[in-house]
Design a protein around this motif. Structure first.
Motif, mmCIF file in Angstrom:
data_model
loop_
_atom_site.group_PDB
_atom_site.id
_atom_site.type_symbol
_atom_site.label_atom_id
_atom_site.label_comp_id
_atom_site.label_asym_id
_atom_site.label_seq_id
_atom_site.Cartn_x
_atom_site.Cartn_y
_atom_site.Cartn_z
ATOM 1 N N ASP A 123 0.818 -1.205 0.000
ATOM 2 C CA ASP A 123 0.000 0.000 0.000
ATOM 3 C C ASP A 123 0.854 1.259 0.000
ATOM 4 O O ASP A 123 1.919 1.319 0.619
ATOM 5 N N LEU A 124 0.360 2.273 -0.691
ATOM 6 C CA LEU A 124 0.900 3.612 -0.540
ATOM 7 C C LEU A 124 0.433 4.151 0.811
ATOM 8 O O LEU A 124 -0.619 3.775 1.315
ATOM 9 N N THR A 125 1.195 5.053 1.364
ATOM 10 C CA THR A 125 0.879 5.598 2.687
ATOM 11 C C THR A 125 0.321 7.007 2.560
ATOM 12 O O THR A 125 0.919 7.873 1.915
ATOM 13 N N LEU A 126 -0.830 7.229 3.173
ATOM 14 C CA LEU A 126 -1.450 8.546 3.242
ATOM 15 C C LEU A 126 -1.390 9.012 4.697
ATOM 16 O O LEU A 126 -2.071 8.468 5.566
ATOM 17 N N GLY A 132 -8.330 17.605 6.768
ATOM 18 C CA GLY A 132 -8.864 16.560 5.905
ATOM 19 C C GLY A 132 -7.962 16.127 4.772
ATOM 20 O O GLY A 132 -8.342 15.262 3.980
ATOM 21 N N GLY A 133 -6.766 16.704 4.690
ATOM 22 C CA GLY A 133 -5.844 16.361 3.617
ATOM 23 C C GLY A 133 -4.822 15.320 4.040
ATOM 24 O O GLY A 133 -4.817 14.843 5.184
ATOM 25 N N TYR A 134 -3.932 14.969 3.109
ATOM 26 C CA TYR A 134 -2.909 13.951 3.360
ATOM 27 C C TYR A 134 -1.595 14.337 2.684
ATOM 28 O O TYR A 134 -1.548 15.221 1.815
ATOM 29 N N ARG A 135 -0.551 13.612 3.084
ATOM 30 C CA ARG A 135 0.687 13.558 2.315
ATOM 31 C C ARG A 135 0.859 12.118 1.840
ATOM 32 O O ARG A 135 0.756 11.183 2.628
ATOM 33 N N LEU A 136 1.132 11.979 0.562
ATOM 34 C CA LEU A 136 1.179 10.669 -0.079
ATOM 35 C C LEU A 136 2.618 10.260 -0.335
ATOM 36 O O LEU A 136 3.404 11.022 -0.916
ATOM 37 N N ASP A 199 6.073 12.727 -0.703
ATOM 38 C CA ASP A 199 5.462 13.865 -0.003
ATOM 39 C C ASP A 199 4.533 14.677 -0.916
ATOM 40 O O ASP A 199 4.575 15.906 -0.953
ATOM 41 N N VAL A 200 3.691 13.971 -1.644
ATOM 42 C CA VAL A 200 2.728 14.639 -2.521
ATOM 43 C C VAL A 200 1.582 15.191 -1.678
ATOM 44 O O VAL A 200 0.954 14.461 -0.901
ATOM 45 N N GLU A 201 1.305 16.454 -1.827
ATOM 46 C CA GLU A 201 0.214 17.083 -1.088
ATOM 47 C C GLU A 201 -1.130 16.675 -1.691
ATOM 48 O O GLU A 201 -1.355 16.815 -2.888
ATOM 49 N N VAL A 202 -2.013 16.172 -0.835
ATOM 50 C CA VAL A 202 -3.359 15.778 -1.261
ATOM 51 C C VAL A 202 -4.348 16.586 -0.427
ATOM 52 O O VAL A 202 -4.661 16.218 0.713
ATOM 53 N N PRO A 203 -4.852 17.706 -0.957
ATOM 54 C CA PRO A 203 -5.812 18.503 -0.190
ATOM 55 C C PRO A 203 -7.127 17.765 -0.004
ATOM 56 O O PRO A 203 -7.422 16.785 -0.712
ATOM 57 N N ALA A 204 -7.924 18.219 0.933
ATOM 58 C CA ALA A 204 -9.174 17.538 1.274
ATOM 59 C C ALA A 204 -10.093 17.394 0.069
ATOM 60 O O ALA A 204 -10.793 16.369 -0.073
ATOM 61 N N GLU A 205 -10.093 18.388 -0.821
ATOM 62 C CA GLU A 205 -10.987 18.318 -1.978
ATOM 63 C C GLU A 205 -10.566 17.244 -2.984
ATOM 64 O O GLU A 205 -11.303 16.931 -3.918
ATOM 65 N N ASN A 206 -9.359 16.681 -2.806
ATOM 66 C CA ASN A 206 -8.893 15.610 -3.690
ATOM 67 C C ASN A 206 -9.156 14.223 -3.123
ATOM 68 O O ASN A 206 -8.773 13.223 -3.722
ATOM 69 N N VAL A 207 -9.801 14.153 -1.975
ATOM 70 C CA VAL A 207 -10.133 12.867 -1.365
ATOM 71 C C VAL A 207 -11.501 12.435 -1.871
ATOM 72 O O VAL A 207 -12.503 13.117 -1.655
ATOM 73 N N LEU A 208 -11.547 11.281 -2.555
ATOM 74 C CA LEU A 208 -12.807 10.799 -3.117
ATOM 75 C C LEU A 208 -13.629 10.029 -2.094
ATOM 76 O O LEU A 208 -14.843 10.173 -2.022
ATOM 77 N N GLY A 209 -12.984 9.164 -1.331
ATOM 78 C CA GLY A 209 -13.726 8.363 -0.370
ATOM 79 C C GLY A 209 -13.003 7.075 -0.058
ATOM 80 O O GLY A 209 -11.802 6.943 -0.292
ATOM 81 N N PHE A 210 -13.758 6.099 0.452
ATOM 82 C CA PHE A 210 -13.176 4.851 0.940
ATOM 83 C C PHE A 210 -13.736 3.665 0.158
ATOM 84 O O PHE A 210 -14.817 3.720 -0.409
#
Length: 390
Positions: A123-126, A132-136, A199-210
């Motif tokens: 798995d990739l790590t978020l 609500g964002g992540y670093r990928l 360390d890719v920035e993933v803002p909250a608006e880029n989160v689709l779901g689970f």
């Protein structure tokens, strides 16, 4: 557009791809021009609603488009088919606001969607990064379309909760590094090499779901039968392309065997019988592919009312298509040499590319497991549990 219009658009794109398909296969370049050709025919937006700039087509339309493109170029058919499934996560996983935002952007520019979801890789790590964002971070060995698409769906594990999350990463984002290392036997222009995220920035608006726990609803789980249906249509399209190419060679170049009483190879009874058996099986596979496309369309249209049993019946139909199309594709793309002759093995002819493409892709996941699913359903009425392969 109507179903007929979409089919004609895909055929026109395929005709353009066919002109130099062999040369492009040998060049093994990034399929950027081919991606643009798909955009020009508005094929990427086929499934999107008309109100967001899409074509308002159905899954049956999309799968036929994949099949038509595969007649000319299996690699580009793979890119298009994967795109449809990746983009469909907006419908199956995202909430209404997220879905509309990404669909409008995608429809306006006819975006192609790639993916870094391969479930057999680690798995990739978020890592949660606030609000609500992540670093990928991490690497995927196979990531179809990430290097040539506009955006990609990426699956990673939330380091805090362990949940599997789907996020969107735009092409060119800081920290995204495609490996450029796809050098396989076939599907050479499918842009399926590795990708590394740092360390890719993933803002909250880029989160689709689970895609786990309560989020794994029957409709959200359509991702698996949909991608498997893409495989089946792609294989069937490659078979038609191989037979059409071989037929032209048989008519114009092949010679009747010295022991044959026929004036030409195209009139030899054994050649005719071989083509006849292959074409008959192809027509049966195409009919099965159409049935699967209509069933997927109906399941998608059912929305949240779709049940697990209905989803399971769809999955078994698609599994049957996978078995039939895989077996036919590997056999037919080899058998065409029997009806074209020794000179057809010349690299100048390039008839081998059809076999190389299906031989490479049919190894994606073992077809014997699909055969077992079909047999278990027939004998015992079972449906396999949802995974990213079943």
């Amino acid at each position: 557009m109507s179903t007929t219009d979409w089919t004609l658009a895909a055929r026109d794109a395929a005709a353009k791809l066919a002109v130099d398909a062999l040369e492009r296969d040998r060049a093994n370049a990034e399929p950027l021009a081919e991606a643009q050709l798909l955009r020009e025919h508005r094929l990427p937006g086929l499934l999107l609603p008309v109100e967001v700039g899409g074509g308002g087509g159905t899954w049956a339309d999309a799968l036929r488009a994949v099949r038509e493109v595969a007649v000319a170029d299996g690699s580009i058919a793979q890119l298009l088919g994967y795109h449809y499934v990746n983009q469909a996560n907006l419908d199956w996983v995202a909430d209404a606001a997220t879905r509309e935002r990404w669909q409008r952007r995608s429809g306006a520019a006819q975006w192609l969607w790639g993916d870094a979801v391969n479930p057999v890789d680690p798995d990739l790590t978020l890592t949660p990064a606030g609000q609500g964002g992540y670093r990928l971070n991490g690497r995927k060995s196979f990531a179809t379309g990430v290097s040539s698409g506009d955006v990609s769906v990426v699956s990673g594990q939330d380091s805090a909760t362990g949940r599997h999350v789907l996020v969107v990463v735009e092409r060119g984002a800081a920290g995204v590094q495609p490996g450029g290392d796809w050098d396989n036997l076939g599907q050479r222009l499918s842009a399926s090499g590795s990708v590394t995220f740092t360390d890719v920035e993933v803002p909250a608006e880029n989160v689709l779901g689970f895609l786990d726990g309560d989020a794994a609803t029957p409709r959200a789980s359509l991702v698996t039968p949909a991608i498997q249906a893409v495989f089946g249509n792609f294989y069937v399209g490659v078979v038609r392309g191989a037979l059409q190419t071989a037929a032209e060679y048989t008519r114009t170049t092949s010679r009747a065997w010295l022991l044959s009483d026929s004036p030409s190879a195209a009139q030899d009874p054994y050649v005719l019988a071989t083509y006849g058996r292959l074409v008959a099986r192809l027509r049966a596979a195409e009919a099965l592919a159409d049935s699967a496309g209509e069933a997927l369309t109906a399941a998608d249209a059912a929305g949240d009312a779709l049940t697990w049993d209905e989803r399971g019946e769809l999955a078994e139909l698609v599994a049957a298509l996978k078995v039939v199309s895989s077996d036919l594709a590997v056999e037919a793309t080899s058998a065409v040499f029997e009806v074209t002759g020794a000179r057809a093995t010349s690299n100048r002819v390039g008839l081998d590319r059809f076999w190389r493409n299906v031989r490479t892709h049919t190894l994606h996941d073992p077809v014997q497991y699909k055969a077992r699913e079909v047999g278990d359903h027939f004998l015992n009425g079972t449906h396999p549990e949802f995974t990213l392969y079943t």
